[in-house]
Design a protein around this motif. Sequence first.
Motif, PDB file in Angstrom:
ATOM      1  N   UNK A   1       0.850  -1.195   0.000  1.00 27.86           N
ATOM      2  CA  UNK A   1       0.000   0.000   0.000  1.00 27.86           C
ATOM      3  C   UNK A   1       0.881   1.240   0.000  1.00 27.86           C
ATOM      4  N   UNK A   2       0.286   2.391  -0.226  1.00 27.68           N
ATOM      5  CA  UNK A   2       1.027   3.630  -0.407  1.00 27.68           C
ATOM      6  C   UNK A   2       1.965   3.976   0.719  1.00 27.68           C
ATOM      7  N   UNK A   3       1.638   3.576   1.952  1.00 32.06           N
ATOM      8  CA  UNK A   3       2.459   3.951   3.103  1.00 32.06           C
ATOM      9  C   UNK A   3       3.681   3.056   3.277  1.00 32.06           C
ATOM     10  N   UNK A   4       3.814   2.029   2.432  1.00 33.59           N
ATOM     11  CA  UNK A   4       4.862   1.030   2.634  1.00 33.59           C
ATOM     12  C   UNK A   4       5.816   0.924   1.447  1.00 33.59           C
ATOM     13  N   UNK A   5       5.962   2.017   0.685  1.00 34.35           N
ATOM     14  CA  UNK A   5       6.774   1.953  -0.530  1.00 34.35           C
ATOM     15  C   UNK A   5       8.220   1.580  -0.226  1.00 34.35           C
ATOM     16  N   UNK A   6       8.832   2.234   0.771  1.00 33.07           N
ATOM     17  CA  UNK A   6      10.224   1.922   1.127  1.00 33.07           C
ATOM     18  C   UNK A   6      10.379   0.439   1.417  1.00 33.07           C
ATOM     19  N   UNK A   7       9.450  -0.102   2.186  1.00 29.10           N
ATOM     20  CA  UNK A   7       9.521  -1.511   2.557  1.00 29.10           C
ATOM     21  C   UNK A   7       9.394  -2.417   1.344  1.00 29.10           C
ATOM     22  N   UNK A   8       8.510  -2.056   0.428  1.00 30.52           N
ATOM     23  CA  UNK A   8       8.307  -2.868  -0.771  1.00 30.52           C
ATOM     24  C   UNK A   8       9.600  -2.973  -1.559  1.00 30.52           C
TER      25      UNK A   8
ATOM     26  N   UNK B   1      12.415  -4.839   0.617  1.00 23.26           N
ATOM     27  CA  UNK B   1      12.158  -6.273   0.822  1.00 23.26           C
ATOM     28  C   UNK B   1      12.291  -7.061  -0.471  1.00 23.26           C
ATOM     29  N   UNK B   2      11.910  -6.457  -1.567  1.00 26.42           N
ATOM     30  CA  UNK B   2      12.054  -7.129  -2.850  1.00 26.42           C
ATOM     31  C   UNK B   2      13.526  -7.429  -3.120  1.00 26.42           C
ATOM     32  N   UNK B   3      14.374  -6.452  -2.850  1.00 28.95           N
ATOM     33  CA  UNK B   3      15.810  -6.629  -3.066  1.00 28.95           C
ATOM     34  C   UNK B   3      16.381  -7.618  -2.057  1.00 28.95           C
ATOM     35  N   UNK B   4      15.959  -7.481  -0.780  1.00 24.53           N
ATOM     36  CA  UNK B   4      16.470  -8.364   0.270  1.00 24.53           C
ATOM     37  C   UNK B   4      16.096  -9.820  -0.001  1.00 24.53           C
TER      38      UNK B   4
ATOM     39  N   UNK C   1      13.081 -19.252  -0.963  1.00 28.80           N
ATOM     40  CA  UNK C   1      12.446 -17.956  -0.691  1.00 28.80           C
ATOM     41  C   UNK C   1      11.169 -17.791  -1.509  1.00 28.80           C
ATOM     42  N   UNK C   2      10.117 -17.327  -0.838  1.00 26.71           N
ATOM     43  CA  UNK C   2       8.856 -16.998  -1.494  1.00 26.71           C
ATOM     44  C   UNK C   2       8.491 -15.569  -1.117  1.00 26.71           C
ATOM     45  N   UNK C   3       7.964 -14.819  -2.066  1.00 27.28           N
ATOM     46  CA  UNK C   3       7.604 -13.419  -1.816  1.00 27.28           C
ATOM     47  C   UNK C   3       6.185 -13.152  -2.289  1.00 27.28           C
TER      48      UNK C   3
ATOM     49  N   UNK D   1       8.081 -13.714   7.374  1.00 34.50           N
ATOM     50  CA  UNK D   1       8.290 -12.301   7.679  1.00 34.50           C
ATOM     51  C   UNK D   1       7.116 -11.519   7.105  1.00 34.50           C
ATOM     52  N   UNK D   2       6.445 -10.783   7.972  1.00 39.00           N
ATOM     53  CA  UNK D   2       5.274 -10.017   7.524  1.00 39.00           C
ATOM     54  C   UNK D   2       5.565  -8.529   7.745  1.00 39.00           C
ATOM     55  N   UNK D   3       5.712  -7.797   6.651  1.00 45.04           N
ATOM     56  CA  UNK D   3       6.055  -6.373   6.740  1.00 45.04           C
ATOM     57  C   UNK D   3       4.821  -5.536   6.433  1.00 45.04           C
ATOM     58  N   UNK D   4       4.374  -4.790   7.423  1.00 44.58           N
ATOM     59  CA  UNK D   4       3.175  -3.971   7.251  1.00 44.58           C
ATOM     60  C   UNK D   4       3.050  -3.017   8.434  1.00 44.58           C
ATOM     61  N   UNK D   5       2.229  -1.977   8.248  1.00 45.36           N
ATOM     62  CA  UNK D   5       1.889  -1.139   9.404  1.00 45.36           C
ATOM     63  C   UNK D   5       0.673  -1.724  10.125  1.00 45.36           C
TER      64      UNK D   5
END
Length: 480
Positions: free
Chosen positions: A327-334, A337-340, A352-354, A406-410
């Motif tokens: 979502x819009x508030x999580x651009x940095x994380x997206x 995390x994609x690179x990581x 690894x699954x994404x 790993x669950x990345x979200x606000x």
Amino acid sequence: MTERTPEHTPEHTPEQHPEVDSHENRRQVLYWRLLARLFDQEEQATLESASLAVVEDIGLPSGLLDPQTSVDSIVQRHPELASDFDGLMVPEPDGDGRDRAAEVRRAALVSKVLLNVFAAGSGTVTAGQLSRWQSDAGWLERALGCRPGELRGGRSGGGRAGRGTGPAGPGGRGATPDLSRLIPAIGPELGAIEADLVKRMHLREVLADPALAAQLTPSMSLIEQLLRDKSNLSGIALANAKALIRRFVDEVAEVLRTQVAQTTVGALDRSVPPKRTFRNLDLDRTIWKNLTNWSPEEERLYVDRLYYRHTARKTTPQRLIVVVDQSGSMVDSMVNCTILASIFAGLPKVDVHLIAYDTRAIDLTPWVSDPFEMLLRTNLGGGNDGPVAMAMARPKITEPRSTVMVWISDFYEFDRSQPLFEGIEAVHRSGVKFIPVGSVTSSGRQEVNPWFRERFKALGTPVVSGHIRKLVHELKTFLA
């Protein structure tokens, strides 16, 4: 005993030392002019003329007062000034006395950097203007004792200024603004200004011109704009956008790859014989074990056996499932995390699954080894529907005790908080190592729904600090 009168005291008043008063007035003129220009772009004639007189009198170029002149331009014309900007705002230890003339010079340089960065203006921004601002922001970071790019959220944070001890007191740079304690706030502010500049660009027109596109410097805010607008780009513009995204991905990947490599993986596997190479030779142990062969007469040590270090490490197949809120508030994380995920996918015996989600979920696993392709398949924006992502992630769990999720979200869900938490709780109790992360940024800033934060804490899986190095450490510890 005779009482000492004021005229007999060893201390001096400004009237007795007019040059002190003069230096103080000059310094104040420069800072008043800075404040006036930061809050109002219109020139104040009196302050401008007075500041010009001060700058010229102390032998500095008048271009320091022109917000349209970049620091790069100043340094190119006056190379001797380059070193003056390095650590300009980093407090120094107390000295024997204040060099008031140096303080005036420093005030002029500080004013230049702050005005160029924080008076970003309004209206349409060209690629050249953005590039110039990014360069000036790099000079500000250098002045604060950081590397260019450190504070804008794109790289690791914390420079020399971050370890400052506060104002220098009566000596050193005591009269220079000590912004070291404000660095946690300066970084996000620089990122916000940069994002605003990017939004004010006619990005599509710039990307369609190869010469203008070449002037763009990849940054998180620019990548966000490109990802949001990629469906409207074609031809040369799309090719230039992809080139910028790939450049940024490669730069961030290099940093993350180093962080992953620096963390130890796995315990030593002593069942595997050590490699008999000179690099693995355990010299201390070899000498110790052969001390009985020492010949005092010959003063020589005879070695019967060489000992080598074990370097093989125990590894077991592990499954890493990364679920990231796009979502819009999580651009940095997206982006991070994609690179990581792609880096961990390159490690031996790590599966690894994404999954990325907003109101829908998309399985990016087929492209997990290519972060560039993964990012092009994301769709930034929208709301949060965690249960949809959980429904896609749970079938991927085959051996819970060798799986980390790993669950990345606000965790600000659209009225579906309870179903998502129930799914997470079930996954955790099945034996899966569940790691909730508020965000994955370079600065470590994060905001998490308090309802979820408290429940994760009670579950024994507290939200991990948002700094990407912390997540790398958690993952490496589990995969060890």
